[in-house]
Scaffold this motif. Sequence first.
Motif, PDB file in Angstrom:
ATOM      1  N   THR A  94     -11.360   4.295 -62.290  1.00  0.00           N
ATOM      2  CA  THR A  94     -10.163   5.198 -63.332  1.00  0.00           C
ATOM      3  C   THR A  94     -10.239   5.168 -64.586  1.00  0.00           C
ATOM      4  O   THR A  94     -10.902   4.990 -65.176  1.00  0.00           O
ATOM      5  CB  THR A  94      -8.782   3.714 -62.704  1.00  0.00           C
ATOM      6  OG1 THR A  94      -7.866   4.688 -61.066  1.00  0.00           O
ATOM      7  CG2 THR A  94      -7.605   4.883 -63.562  1.00  0.00           C
ATOM      8  N   THR A  95     -10.985   3.349 -64.806  1.00  0.00           N
ATOM      9  CA  THR A  95     -11.567   3.029 -66.145  1.00  0.00           C
ATOM     10  C   THR A  95     -12.889   3.587 -66.276  1.00  0.00           C
ATOM     11  O   THR A  95     -12.552   4.602 -68.138  1.00  0.00           O
ATOM     12  CB  THR A  95     -12.370   1.062 -65.448  1.00  0.00           C
ATOM     13  OG1 THR A  95     -11.070   1.263 -65.288  1.00  0.00           O
ATOM     14  CG2 THR A  95     -12.936   0.796 -66.818  1.00  0.00           C
ATOM     15  N   GLU A  96     -13.480   4.622 -65.428  1.00  0.00           N
ATOM     16  CA  GLU A  96     -14.403   5.524 -66.640  1.00  0.00           C
ATOM     17  C   GLU A  96     -13.334   6.314 -66.534  1.00  0.00           C
ATOM     18  O   GLU A  96     -14.146   6.407 -67.753  1.00  0.00           O
ATOM     19  CB  GLU A  96     -15.380   5.745 -65.735  1.00  0.00           C
ATOM     20  CG  GLU A  96     -16.961   6.654 -66.177  1.00  0.00           C
ATOM     21  CD  GLU A  96     -18.060   7.036 -65.446  1.00  0.00           C
ATOM     22  OE1 GLU A  96     -18.573   5.745 -65.437  1.00  0.00           O
ATOM     23  OE2 GLU A  96     -18.046   8.314 -64.774  1.00  0.00           O
ATOM     24  N   VAL A 199      -1.982  10.340 -67.101  1.00  0.00           N
ATOM     25  CA  VAL A 199      -1.340   9.454 -65.774  1.00  0.00           C
ATOM     26  C   VAL A 199      -2.733   8.431 -64.946  1.00  0.00           C
ATOM     27  O   VAL A 199      -3.567   9.224 -64.799  1.00  0.00           O
ATOM     28  CB  VAL A 199      -0.669  10.172 -64.872  1.00  0.00           C
ATOM     29  CG1 VAL A 199      -0.505  10.039 -63.631  1.00  0.00           C
ATOM     30  CG2 VAL A 199       0.174  11.290 -65.745  1.00  0.00           C
ATOM     31  N   ASP A 200      -2.082   7.099 -65.314  1.00  0.00           N
ATOM     32  CA  ASP A 200      -3.352   6.671 -64.404  1.00  0.00           C
ATOM     33  C   ASP A 200      -2.369   6.548 -63.128  1.00  0.00           C
ATOM     34  O   ASP A 200      -1.049   5.416 -63.438  1.00  0.00           O
ATOM     35  CB  ASP A 200      -3.060   5.126 -65.446  1.00  0.00           C
ATOM     36  CG  ASP A 200      -3.899   4.017 -64.474  1.00  0.00           C
ATOM     37  OD1 ASP A 200      -4.351   4.400 -62.860  1.00  0.00           O
ATOM     38  OD2 ASP A 200      -4.281   2.671 -65.169  1.00  0.00           O
ATOM     39  N   GLY A 201      -3.013   7.501 -62.015  1.00  0.00           N
ATOM     40  CA  GLY A 201      -2.782   7.199 -60.977  1.00  0.00           C
ATOM     41  C   GLY A 201      -3.493   5.880 -60.271  1.00  0.00           C
ATOM     42  O   GLY A 201      -4.052   6.870 -58.451  1.00  0.00           O
ATOM     43  N   VAL A 359      -3.943 -12.931 -50.819  1.00  0.00           N
ATOM     44  CA  VAL A 359      -3.306 -12.442 -51.714  1.00  0.00           C
ATOM     45  C   VAL A 359      -4.140 -12.746 -52.891  1.00  0.00           C
ATOM     46  O   VAL A 359      -5.524 -13.143 -53.261  1.00  0.00           O
ATOM     47  CB  VAL A 359      -1.573 -13.067 -51.800  1.00  0.00           C
ATOM     48  CG1 VAL A 359      -1.108 -13.020 -50.265  1.00  0.00           C
ATOM     49  CG2 VAL A 359      -1.847 -14.659 -52.445  1.00  0.00           C
ATOM     50  N   ARG A 360      -3.815 -12.077 -54.291  1.00  0.00           N
ATOM     51  CA  ARG A 360      -4.431 -12.525 -55.461  1.00  0.00           C
ATOM     52  C   ARG A 360      -4.169 -12.937 -55.770  1.00  0.00           C
ATOM     53  O   ARG A 360      -2.406 -12.396 -56.539  1.00  0.00           O
ATOM     54  CB  ARG A 360      -4.733 -10.871 -56.011  1.00  0.00           C
ATOM     55  CG  ARG A 360      -5.772 -10.701 -57.169  1.00  0.00           C
ATOM     56  CD  ARG A 360      -5.911  -9.656 -57.397  1.00  0.00           C
ATOM     57  NE  ARG A 360      -7.287  -9.450 -58.356  1.00  0.00           N
ATOM     58  CZ  ARG A 360      -7.663  -8.991 -59.378  1.00  0.00           C
ATOM     59  NH1 ARG A 360      -6.572  -8.234 -60.213  1.00  0.00           N
ATOM     60  NH2 ARG A 360      -8.571  -9.365 -60.066  1.00  0.00           N
ATOM     61  N   ALA A 361      -4.299 -13.612 -56.708  1.00  0.00           N
ATOM     62  CA  ALA A 361      -3.438 -14.296 -57.913  1.00  0.00           C
ATOM     63  C   ALA A 361      -3.982 -14.331 -59.361  1.00  0.00           C
ATOM     64  O   ALA A 361      -5.473 -13.968 -59.821  1.00  0.00           O
ATOM     65  CB  ALA A 361      -3.802 -16.436 -57.337  1.00  0.00           C
TER      66      ALA A 361
HETATM   67  N1  7TS Z   1      -4.905   1.268 -63.312  1.00  0.00           N
HETATM   68  C1  7TS Z   1      -4.134   0.658 -62.362  1.00  0.00           C
HETATM   69  C2  7TS Z   1      -3.028   0.834 -62.827  1.00  0.00           C
HETATM   70  C3  7TS Z   1      -4.691  -0.186 -61.718  1.00  0.00           C
HETATM   71  O1  7TS Z   1      -4.209  -0.935 -60.563  1.00  0.00           O
HETATM   72  C4  7TS Z   1      -6.530  -1.134 -61.849  1.00  0.00           C
HETATM   73  C5  7TS Z   1      -6.997  -1.955 -60.832  1.00  0.00           C
HETATM   74  C6  7TS Z   1      -7.128  -0.179 -62.648  1.00  0.00           C
HETATM   75  C7  7TS Z   1      -5.852   0.753 -63.460  1.00  0.00           C
HETATM   76  C8  7TS Z   1      -7.981   0.280 -62.602  1.00  0.00           C
HETATM   77  O2  7TS Z   1      -9.061   0.731 -61.942  1.00  0.00           O
HETATM   78  P1  7TS Z   1     -10.458   0.132 -61.392  1.00  0.00           P
HETATM   79  O3  7TS Z   1     -10.896   1.237 -60.003  1.00  0.00           O
HETATM   80  O4  7TS Z   1     -11.313   1.138 -62.509  1.00  0.00           O
HETATM   81  O5  7TS Z   1     -10.977  -0.969 -61.671  1.00  0.00           O
HETATM   82  N2  7TS Z   1      -6.200  -2.698 -60.057  1.00  0.00           N
HETATM   83  C9  7TS Z   1      -6.857  -4.193 -59.841  1.00  0.00           C
HETATM   84  C10 7TS Z   1      -6.143  -4.629 -59.572  1.00  0.00           C
HETATM   85  O6  7TS Z   1      -4.393  -4.584 -59.806  1.00  0.00           O
HETATM   86  N3  7TS Z   1      -6.318  -5.464 -58.798  1.00  0.00           N
HETATM   87  O7  7TS Z   1      -8.017  -4.949 -58.988  1.00  0.00           O
HETATM   88  C11 7TS Z   1      -7.669  -4.087 -59.082  1.00  0.00           C
END
Ligand code: 7TS
Length: 407
Positions: A94-96, A199-201, A359-361
């Motif tokens: 998603t980031t890229e 949209v961030d999916g 769980v994550r913190a």
């Molecule tokens: N957007 C949302 C809503 C996310 O939850 C995450 C990752 C990203 C973007 C980024 O995704 P990536 O695959 O590019 O890293 N979220 C999480 C999280 O909540 N805990 O670890 C990663």
Amino acid sequence: MLDVEKIRRDFPVLNREVRPGVPLVYLDSTATSQKPRQVLEAMDNFYRASNANIHRGIHTLAEEATASYESARRRIAAFINAAHAHEIIFTRNTTESINLVAYSWGRANLQAGDVIVLTEMEHHSNLVPWQILAAERDLRLEFIPVTEEGLLDLEAYHRLLDLRPKLVAFTQMSNVLGTINPAAEIIAAAHQVGAVTLVDGAQSVPHIPVDVQALGADFLAFSGHKMLGPSGIGVLYGRTELLEAMPPFLGGGDMIKRVELRSFTTNALPYKFEAGTPAIAEAIGLGAAVDYLSAVGMQAIEQYEREMIAYVLERLEEIPGVRVFGPAAEHKGAVASFTMPEAHAHDISQVLDELGVAVRAGHHCAMPLHTKFGIPATARASFYLYNTRQEVDRLVEGIYRVKHIFG
Ligand code: 7TS
């Protein structure tokens, strides 16, 4: 309904014990999901039987590899109801995908003074790329506020639209609050003022049916690893018209049609945005993941998780002092971020881990949202199609243990 016991048998890791006699309770699918054997086997088969680079050879293995890679693209396109397979660009995550839009579309279309509308609940990956671009191009960033309840303030959004933003970029589902935002409504309003929408999916595509044509989305970004697929593969969906007009992001092999010493012409979509050897096995793995999700049914998954989060909230609310962030079950996915007066999120997570509960913190890459709620960190339990009510009960037992130790 889901046959959860049958589903669980497809996920080898769910059988493991964290320590002798302590079975794993995996409640961190929002960070990354576990992988079914169908995904593992698809990748293993590729490497064992057809490993070759794609789009370059005319030998049998190269043709098989190319066919598998392109077949995955077509199935992923169908999964989100894209009008064309070439609207699916493979990225790392998603980031890229979001950075691709910021670098390519953003640099070609935004100028000093232009407004970008984001929300206060964004993950850093839908925030920092725009901050970088805003600093470079002197853009103005505006934010749809998050209410106390954890919903977007849509009245404030409509006021922000008077600023005539060029882009509205928002998450369809919050990775902290679980909030499912009214994406179609947000997009329709953005289009009325001529804004492009992203949209961030990352959290929605794995958990609810997403249809890009019904939403009207211009861009949609998501990650394979959160939807039963491998890490290292993600997707940028973009409407043909926008992608066609965008300059390339990375330059190199595959993204060109013709190269001379001082110039090049770009390849057709989607290759224009896929420079270099891609993550071939991972794309094939993601193809197997969407097959798996489709066979179970995204509507069934959504329904199952709705019932799950209702039960989670009911159980957590009975524990004195536990504060769960985000809206009521009807507005959210299966994510419960919480705090306890007795213990810091990291202590909660550590005690839970002793009981096998993962769980994550932390701030979950949404620091501004935590700042807004005046807290440094939350503990977050997140659920997917393979989680059970008994696992929720294990979480609750663990939280009582935390109270006992720190209370
Ligand atoms: N957007 C949302 C809503 C996310 O939850 C995450 C990752 C990203 C973007 C980024 O995704 P990536 O695959 O590019 O890293 N979220 C999480 C999280 O909540 N805990 O670890 C990663």
